[in-house]
Design a protein around this motif. Sequence first.
Motif, PDB file in Angstrom:
ATOM      1  N   GLU A 276      33.738  43.269  29.278  1.00  0.00           N
ATOM      2  CA  GLU A 276      33.024  42.921  30.507  1.00  0.00           C
ATOM      3  C   GLU A 276      31.577  42.520  30.253  1.00  0.00           C
ATOM      4  O   GLU A 276      31.058  41.570  30.846  1.00  0.00           O
ATOM      5  CB  GLU A 276      33.064  44.091  31.491  1.00  0.00           C
ATOM      6  CG  GLU A 276      32.367  43.828  32.807  1.00  0.00           C
ATOM      7  CD  GLU A 276      32.458  45.003  33.758  1.00  0.00           C
ATOM      8  OE1 GLU A 276      32.147  44.824  34.951  1.00  0.00           O
ATOM      9  OE2 GLU A 276      32.840  46.110  33.316  1.00  0.00           O
TER      10      GLU A 276
ATOM     11  N   ASP B 237      38.930  45.416  31.779  1.00  0.00           N
ATOM     12  CA  ASP B 237      37.965  44.366  31.420  1.00  0.00           C
ATOM     13  C   ASP B 237      37.163  44.854  30.217  1.00  0.00           C
ATOM     14  O   ASP B 237      35.982  45.180  30.301  1.00  0.00           O
ATOM     15  CB  ASP B 237      37.070  44.092  32.627  1.00  0.00           C
ATOM     16  CG  ASP B 237      36.306  42.785  32.503  1.00  0.00           C
ATOM     17  OD1 ASP B 237      36.425  42.128  31.454  1.00  0.00           O
ATOM     18  OD2 ASP B 237      35.597  42.422  33.453  1.00  0.00           O
TER      19      ASP B 237
ATOM     20  N   ALA C 103      33.508  42.850  41.615  1.00  0.00           N
ATOM     21  CA  ALA C 103      34.675  43.559  42.136  1.00  0.00           C
ATOM     22  C   ALA C 103      34.271  44.290  43.406  1.00  0.00           C
ATOM     23  O   ALA C 103      33.199  44.906  43.473  1.00  0.00           O
ATOM     24  CB  ALA C 103      35.218  44.541  41.106  1.00  0.00           C
TER      25      ALA C 103
ATOM     26  N   ARG D 195      41.310  46.567  45.717  1.00  0.00           N
ATOM     27  CA  ARG D 195      40.153  46.007  45.021  1.00  0.00           C
ATOM     28  C   ARG D 195      40.425  44.523  44.799  1.00  0.00           C
ATOM     29  O   ARG D 195      41.529  44.130  44.419  1.00  0.00           O
ATOM     30  CB  ARG D 195      39.929  46.691  43.668  1.00  0.00           C
ATOM     31  CG  ARG D 195      39.530  48.163  43.749  1.00  0.00           C
ATOM     32  CD  ARG D 195      39.208  48.718  42.373  1.00  0.00           C
ATOM     33  NE  ARG D 195      40.280  48.453  41.420  1.00  0.00           N
ATOM     34  CZ  ARG D 195      40.111  48.023  40.172  1.00  0.00           C
ATOM     35  NH1 ARG D 195      38.887  47.797  39.711  1.00  0.00           N
ATOM     36  NH2 ARG D 195      41.139  47.808  39.380  1.00  0.00           N
ATOM     37  N   VAL D 196      39.425  43.708  45.036  1.00  0.00           N
ATOM     38  CA  VAL D 196      39.528  42.280  44.789  1.00  0.00           C
ATOM     39  C   VAL D 196      38.278  41.837  44.033  1.00  0.00           C
ATOM     40  O   VAL D 196      37.279  42.569  43.969  1.00  0.00           O
ATOM     41  CB  VAL D 196      39.664  41.472  46.097  1.00  0.00           C
ATOM     42  CG1 VAL D 196      40.977  41.794  46.787  1.00  0.00           C
ATOM     43  CG2 VAL D 196      38.490  41.731  47.031  1.00  0.00           C
ATOM     44  N   PHE D 197      38.349  40.644  43.471  1.00  0.00           N
ATOM     45  CA  PHE D 197      37.202  40.065  42.779  1.00  0.00           C
ATOM     46  C   PHE D 197      36.785  38.829  43.554  1.00  0.00           C
ATOM     47  O   PHE D 197      37.596  37.931  43.805  1.00  0.00           O
ATOM     48  CB  PHE D 197      37.559  39.704  41.335  1.00  0.00           C
ATOM     49  CG  PHE D 197      36.377  39.298  40.499  1.00  0.00           C
ATOM     50  CD1 PHE D 197      35.546  40.260  39.945  1.00  0.00           C
ATOM     51  CD2 PHE D 197      36.076  37.963  40.276  1.00  0.00           C
ATOM     52  CE1 PHE D 197      34.450  39.899  39.169  1.00  0.00           C
ATOM     53  CE2 PHE D 197      34.994  37.591  39.513  1.00  0.00           C
ATOM     54  CZ  PHE D 197      34.168  38.564  38.953  1.00  0.00           C
TER      55      PHE D 197
ATOM     56  N   THR E 237      31.281  46.356  41.129  1.00  0.00           N
ATOM     57  CA  THR E 237      30.636  45.816  39.936  1.00  0.00           C
ATOM     58  C   THR E 237      29.933  44.515  40.287  1.00  0.00           C
ATOM     59  O   THR E 237      30.307  43.834  41.252  1.00  0.00           O
ATOM     60  CB  THR E 237      31.652  45.536  38.806  1.00  0.00           C
ATOM     61  OG1 THR E 237      32.542  44.497  39.214  1.00  0.00           O
ATOM     62  CG2 THR E 237      32.439  46.787  38.443  1.00  0.00           C
TER      63      THR E 237
ATOM     64  N   SER F 287      29.000  40.971  38.371  1.00  0.00           N
ATOM     65  CA  SER F 287      29.221  40.202  37.148  1.00  0.00           C
ATOM     66  C   SER F 287      27.895  39.706  36.589  1.00  0.00           C
ATOM     67  O   SER F 287      27.054  39.182  37.327  1.00  0.00           O
ATOM     68  CB  SER F 287      30.137  39.012  37.439  1.00  0.00           C
ATOM     69  OG  SER F 287      30.208  38.163  36.305  1.00  0.00           O
TER      70      SER F 287
ATOM     71  N   GLU G 280      42.781  38.228  42.934  1.00  0.00           N
ATOM     72  CA  GLU G 280      43.433  39.461  42.532  1.00  0.00           C
ATOM     73  C   GLU G 280      42.779  39.967  41.246  1.00  0.00           C
ATOM     74  O   GLU G 280      42.383  39.172  40.386  1.00  0.00           O
ATOM     75  CB  GLU G 280      44.911  39.151  42.282  1.00  0.00           C
ATOM     76  CG  GLU G 280      45.708  40.223  41.599  1.00  0.00           C
ATOM     77  CD  GLU G 280      47.081  39.722  41.197  1.00  0.00           C
ATOM     78  OE1 GLU G 280      48.065  40.347  41.592  1.00  0.00           O
ATOM     79  OE2 GLU G 280      47.153  38.691  40.485  1.00  0.00           O
ATOM     80  N   ILE G 281      42.645  41.272  41.096  1.00  0.00           N
ATOM     81  CA  ILE G 281      42.193  41.845  39.827  1.00  0.00           C
ATOM     82  C   ILE G 281      43.427  42.108  38.967  1.00  0.00           C
ATOM     83  O   ILE G 281      44.327  42.840  39.379  1.00  0.00           O
ATOM     84  CB  ILE G 281      41.381  43.129  40.050  1.00  0.00           C
ATOM     85  CG1 ILE G 281      40.084  42.792  40.795  1.00  0.00           C
ATOM     86  CG2 ILE G 281      41.071  43.806  38.714  1.00  0.00           C
ATOM     87  CD1 ILE G 281      39.203  43.991  41.081  1.00  0.00           C
TER      88      ILE G 281
END
Length: 398
Positions: A134, A131, A56, A68-70, A45, A47, A125-126
């Motif tokens: 979003e 969301d 993400a 998955r991380v942000f 994704t 933002s 961390e997600i």
Amino acid sequence: MSSPIKAHGMDGSLVPPDWPPLTLAELRELLINFPAIGEPTRILTVSPRPFSAAGAVATRNAHGGEARVFIKRHHRAVRDREGLLEEHRFLAHLIAHGASVPRIFASASGDTAVQIGDSTYEVHEIPSGIDLYEGAISWTPFRTAAHAYSAGQALARLHLAASDFASPPRAVRPLVASFTIFAGQQPASALHRYFAARPSLADHKAVRACADRALAILAPYHVELVPHLPALAPLWTHNDLHASNLFWSDPGPDARGTAIIDFGLADRTNAVHDIAHAIERNIVDWLVLVNHPANPDGVPIHLDHLEVLLDGYESIRPLSAEEAAALAPMTALCHTEFALSEAEYFLGVLRSEEKAVMAYDGWLVGHARWFWSRPGCTLLDALRRRADAPHSHGASRP
């Protein structure tokens, strides 16, 4: 062909971003510092938030583990390493005290903020949940009253977890929602000190004129607030609790907030200041004023959501009588310093007079003036009635 990347514009429209989006090439260079996370495989994704580049990211480590991380990238003029560490220390404290906020991953060398050239990165961390908001821009309402109630509860739990975090206020930097100008008896002197620390504002004649105008418009609200200032205990606060800064349990109308995200505006203020920001972010449809500035009486307010937001908050952390009485004037005053901080960002970082004038005139002066409009007075009077109502504090409603 993929659609062009867009960011939230100042009038609520989608516009080309100020910062180039993240790329897999730069993320590979970054994540070399995070061997436990591994290498990026896909940007999931992007933002739409305007002040940084973020998204993400799917990753795979050397053992085949996928995650998955942000990841956020900031220009160092907005957040250098120490600027991010101010936020990360607050998050670490909140996690240690049971708050539901995202963990920040540390690199192999133990750093949670990584500087590469003119960019500063953080890897989040997600959180659990979804969301749900979003794509929502700040200054748009909750979808349901139940969401407002849950958001109020989440903010109260955050304040309880933050209560013994003793770090000093943040260093001077853009895009922080501080509370100094109206925190004492002499706002004009405090404004002079605020400008002295921020040359891009101090040297700008129109900014100074608009700030003086806003102080004059807001003066009666400061007079109303002053007797209650001694009761407002210093507290590190989020200062941006919009529905889009929560993760949610499910997409339904009764969804609960599962985590609070995005602590970029956090600073040492007080609980009432943070609640006022939550009201300002979610209860007033400011974008209507942006697009129709000559019609302040046409700006919708969501008093049903206001009541349940505060009911949710007080079901966890009841307000004292002094805090309740301070909330109406604080709601009129709370946006002042963030509007100036945005002007500092637009002038000092983006070098955009066009965007800056929206912050220092449209938002600083325009919002101050709006609180004297019919809906503005209605909102503040609703808060005053609530403060005066017997036994209202701490009421819990479904």
